[in-house]
Design a protein around this motif. Structure first.
Motif, PDB file in Angstrom:
ATOM      1  N   LEU A  62       0.803  -1.224   0.000  1.00 41.50           N
ATOM      2  CA  LEU A  62       0.000   0.000   0.000  1.00 41.50           C
ATOM      3  C   LEU A  62       0.840   1.279   0.000  1.00 41.50           C
ATOM      4  O   LEU A  62       0.423   2.288  -0.593  1.00 41.50           O
ATOM      5  CB  LEU A  62      -0.962   0.005   1.187  1.00 41.50           C
ATOM      6  N   PRO A  63       2.027   1.303   0.641  1.00 40.55           N
ATOM      7  CA  PRO A  63       2.830   2.529   0.584  1.00 40.55           C
ATOM      8  C   PRO A  63       3.215   2.960  -0.832  1.00 40.55           C
ATOM      9  O   PRO A  63       3.612   4.111  -1.038  1.00 40.55           O
ATOM     10  CB  PRO A  63       4.068   2.171   1.419  1.00 40.55           C
ATOM     11  N   GLU A  64       3.083   2.063  -1.803  1.00 43.49           N
ATOM     12  CA  GLU A  64       3.384   2.420  -3.189  1.00 43.49           C
ATOM     13  C   GLU A  64       2.293   3.287  -3.809  1.00 43.49           C
ATOM     14  O   GLU A  64       2.472   3.860  -4.882  1.00 43.49           O
ATOM     15  CB  GLU A  64       3.560   1.150  -4.033  1.00 43.49           C
ATOM     16  N   ALA A  65       1.145   3.390  -3.148  1.00 41.69           N
ATOM     17  CA  ALA A  65      -0.001   4.123  -3.682  1.00 41.69           C
ATOM     18  C   ALA A  65      -0.185   5.449  -2.947  1.00 41.69           C
ATOM     19  O   ALA A  65       0.317   5.643  -1.835  1.00 41.69           O
ATOM     20  CB  ALA A  65      -1.266   3.279  -3.546  1.00 41.69           C
ATOM     21  N   THR A  66      -0.918   6.362  -3.583  1.00 43.36           N
ATOM     22  CA  THR A  66      -1.289   7.606  -2.912  1.00 43.36           C
ATOM     23  C   THR A  66      -2.318   7.295  -1.822  1.00 43.36           C
ATOM     24  O   THR A  66      -2.901   6.206  -1.787  1.00 43.36           O
ATOM     25  CB  THR A  66      -1.896   8.600  -3.906  1.00 43.36           C
ATOM     26  N   GLU A  67      -2.577   8.266  -0.953  1.00 43.30           N
ATOM     27  CA  GLU A  67      -3.554   8.042   0.104  1.00 43.30           C
ATOM     28  C   GLU A  67      -4.933   7.741  -0.469  1.00 43.30           C
ATOM     29  O   GLU A  67      -5.659   6.867   0.042  1.00 43.30           O
ATOM     30  CB  GLU A  67      -3.619   9.267   1.019  1.00 43.30           C
ATOM     31  N   ALA A  68      -5.310   8.441  -1.520  1.00 47.66           N
ATOM     32  CA  ALA A  68      -6.614   8.202  -2.135  1.00 47.66           C
ATOM     33  C   ALA A  68      -6.681   6.813  -2.750  1.00 47.66           C
ATOM     34  O   ALA A  68      -7.695   6.109  -2.615  1.00 47.66           O
ATOM     35  CB  ALA A  68      -6.894   9.261  -3.203  1.00 47.66           C
ATOM     36  N   GLN A  69      -5.602   6.394  -3.410  1.00 52.07           N
ATOM     37  CA  GLN A  69      -5.566   5.055  -3.999  1.00 52.07           C
ATOM     38  C   GLN A  69      -5.598   3.982  -2.918  1.00 52.07           C
ATOM     39  O   GLN A  69      -6.256   2.948  -3.070  1.00 52.07           O
ATOM     40  CB  GLN A  69      -4.310   4.908  -4.859  1.00 52.07           C
ATOM     41  N   GLN A  70      -4.902   4.215  -1.818  1.00 55.21           N
ATOM     42  CA  GLN A  70      -4.917   3.261  -0.711  1.00 55.21           C
ATOM     43  C   GLN A  70      -6.335   3.072  -0.176  1.00 55.21           C
ATOM     44  O   GLN A  70      -6.768   1.937   0.068  1.00 55.21           O
ATOM     45  CB  GLN A  70      -4.000   3.737   0.413  1.00 55.21           C
ATOM     46  N   ALA A  71      -7.054   4.172  -0.012  1.00 55.05           N
ATOM     47  CA  ALA A  71      -8.423   4.089   0.494  1.00 55.05           C
ATOM     48  C   ALA A  71      -9.306   3.296  -0.458  1.00 55.05           C
ATOM     49  O   ALA A  71     -10.124   2.471  -0.027  1.00 55.05           O
ATOM     50  CB  ALA A  71      -8.986   5.493   0.700  1.00 55.05           C
ATOM     51  N   ASP A  72      -9.148   3.520  -1.754  1.00 53.71           N
ATOM     52  CA  ASP A  72      -9.943   2.786  -2.747  1.00 53.71           C
ATOM     53  C   ASP A  72      -9.609   1.306  -2.740  1.00 53.71           C
ATOM     54  O   ASP A  72     -10.512   0.452  -2.776  1.00 53.71           O
ATOM     55  CB  ASP A  72      -9.696   3.362  -4.145  1.00 53.71           C
ATOM     56  N   LEU A  73      -8.324   0.970  -2.689  1.00 60.38           N
ATOM     57  CA  LEU A  73      -7.918  -0.435  -2.700  1.00 60.38           C
ATOM     58  C   LEU A  73      -8.400  -1.155  -1.448  1.00 60.38           C
ATOM     59  O   LEU A  73      -8.832  -2.315  -1.507  1.00 60.38           O
ATOM     60  CB  LEU A  73      -6.398  -0.544  -2.827  1.00 60.38           C
ATOM     61  N   LEU A  74      -8.356  -0.492  -0.311  1.00 60.74           N
ATOM     62  CA  LEU A  74      -8.839  -1.104   0.931  1.00 60.74           C
ATOM     63  C   LEU A  74     -10.352  -1.301   0.892  1.00 60.74           C
ATOM     64  O   LEU A  74     -10.870  -2.321   1.371  1.00 60.74           O
ATOM     65  CB  LEU A  74      -8.450  -0.243   2.127  1.00 60.74           C
ATOM     66  N   ALA A  75     -11.070  -0.342   0.304  1.00 58.35           N
ATOM     67  CA  ALA A  75     -12.524  -0.486   0.193  1.00 58.35           C
ATOM     68  C   ALA A  75     -12.884  -1.638  -0.727  1.00 58.35           C
ATOM     69  O   ALA A  75     -13.796  -2.432  -0.428  1.00 58.35           O
ATOM     70  CB  ALA A  75     -13.142   0.812  -0.324  1.00 58.35           C
ATOM     71  N   ARG A  76     -12.183  -1.760  -1.847  1.00 55.34           N
ATOM     72  CA  ARG A  76     -12.454  -2.867  -2.766  1.00 55.34           C
ATOM     73  C   ARG A  76     -12.080  -4.195  -2.106  1.00 55.34           C
ATOM     74  O   ARG A  76     -12.749  -5.213  -2.306  1.00 55.34           O
ATOM     75  CB  ARG A  76     -11.659  -2.702  -4.068  1.00 55.34           C
ATOM     76  N   TYR A  77     -10.999  -4.192  -1.314  1.00 57.58           N
ATOM     77  CA  TYR A  77     -10.608  -5.421  -0.624  1.00 57.58           C
ATOM     78  C   TYR A  77     -11.716  -5.888   0.324  1.00 57.58           C
ATOM     79  O   TYR A  77     -12.054  -7.084   0.350  1.00 57.58           O
ATOM     80  CB  TYR A  77      -9.304  -5.224   0.150  1.00 57.58           C
TER      81      TYR A  77
END
Length: 394
Positions: free
Chosen positions: A248-263
């Motif tokens: 997740l540190p490879e992503a922006t904060e917004a991308q991290q939030a989206d990836l966690l929501a999809r997860y």
């Protein structure tokens, strides 16, 4: 350009389940350890009338119509709950589904079996674009009563129809693989329950993910920003999250939030069904596709498959226009909602009840199982299956 991928998916899980708060209370464990720490709420419990064959058939029923049945020329069953040391369960499935003249075989490599089948199907349909392949992951996860792994049991099957010009998702050709001889999980022939080194297996799972992810980035020049969602093999739902957090540190904060929501969307079915070994990755994928409102055509989804022992593969798929028409969210919601909750006594009795191993005749009680296809009895060392619905047309 010809594209190959998954045209449609099917799901089945048995009619009975155990609530994990009830299990925690019975075992003297804080329920939060199961529902939060492990990330599971319920686990499916298979009656004697369901095995890797019947669950696979029941999962595949919705995928078949006249055209599909005529064009399926490859059937692969991935399972580590095989019913025979010699004969492939895929041959029983072929007959029960009314398929004709298909190559039918079974693959075993822990939880990677269905992915091995999917990759085989991809190559087969690439060479035979006018044909289709049916890939099934079907398993019953058993660890024994009052064992550390008891909470990560489950039962179910996922079926996938692989074709050229698929309507659900196109599989991209670039994949990365890592394998090694690792003793993290195994089940000797003499044991009905698996042996696992839980902490060690989790460490291997994360290490294998990091290796395949790094290889994928290096070979494709893609980054985490190229993905709408990442799906993982889910023996329990917190395991995939542990791997996801490492990148997740490879992503922006917004991308991290989206990836966690999809997860989280990808874990909803697994939280209710539990571990289904070879089908677990695809159960998560189906949950994501049917539960998320944020996906659209053109989105890239990453998939991490892991089979103890161990082999892993990272591969990707692109959602197709109108992919929603290939889903069955309401049917699967009904399947889960109509299940019967077991008491602890019923669960333990059902878990300990076994089929005879001496060839004697045995009739199975079908009163708790409304499934279309069931195992009805044993006779002279042979399993006798029956189709109890007109949904299957021989």
């Amino acid at each position: 350009m010809m594209q190959i991928g998954i045209d449609k998916m099917g799901l089945f899980t048995p009619n009975t389940y155990l609530d994990l708060v009830m299990l925690a209370n019975a075992r003297g464990v804080d329920p939060d350890k199961f529902t939060i720490g492990i990330g599971q709420d319920q686990m499916a419990i298979a009656p004697l009338s369901q095995d890797s064959v019947t669950m696979g058939v029941n999962a595949a029923l919705d995928l078949l119509d006249g055209e599909n049945r005529d064009n399926i020329s490859l059937l692969v069953l991935g399972t580590e709950s095989g019913i025979d040391q010699s004969k492939a369960g895929a041959l029983y499935i072929q007959r029960l589904l009314g398929l004709q003249n298909a190559r039918a075989f079974e693959i075993k490599e822990a939880c990677y079996g269905a992915t091995a089948g999917l990759m085989t199907a991809y190559d087969y349909v690439t060479a035979h674009p006018d044909q289709k392949a049916l890939v099934i992951g079907s398993d019953i996860a058993r660890y024994g009563l009052e064992t550390p792994g008891e909470v990560t049991q489950g039962a179910g099957a996922v079926a996938m129809l692989v074709s050229a010009q698929p309507r659900l998702m196109v599989l991209e050709p670039q994949t990365t693989v890592h394998s090694a001889d690792v003793q993290d999980f195994w089940r000797p022939n003499y044991s009905k329950e698996a042996f696992a080194r839980g902490k060690y297996s989790t460490e291997q799972y994360i290490d294998f993910f990091q290796k395949t992810w790094a290889d994928y980035r290096n070979t494709t020049d893609r980054t985490i920003a190229d993905f709408k969602a990442l799906c993982f093999h889910l023996p329990y739902t917190k395991m995939g999250l542990k791997a996801l957090r490492t990148i997740l540190p490879e992503a922006t904060e917004a991308q991290q939030a989206d990836l966690l929501a999809r997860y989280q969307e990808s874990t909803l079915y697994s939280r209710q069904i539990g571990n289904i070994y070879t089908g677990s990755l695809y159960l998560g994928l189906m949950s994501l596709l049917e539960q998320s409102q944020q996906l659209q055509a053109g989105d890239r989804i990453g998939l991490f498959s892991y089979g103890s022992g161990a082999i892993s593969e990272f591969f990707t798929a692109i959602l197709q226009p109108n992919f929603e028409t290939q889903l069955a969210a309401q049917k699967h919601a009904d399947l889960l909602a109509k299940r019967q909750q077991l008491t602890m006594a019923e669960y333990e009795t059902q878990f300990q009840t076994e089929l005879p191993e001496d060839g004697s005749a045995f009739e199975i009680d079908l009163t708790v199982d409304p499934s279309p296809v069931v195992l009805t009895r044993m006779k002279e060392h042979e399993r006798i299956y029956e189709v109890l619905t007109q949904a299957v047309k021989p």
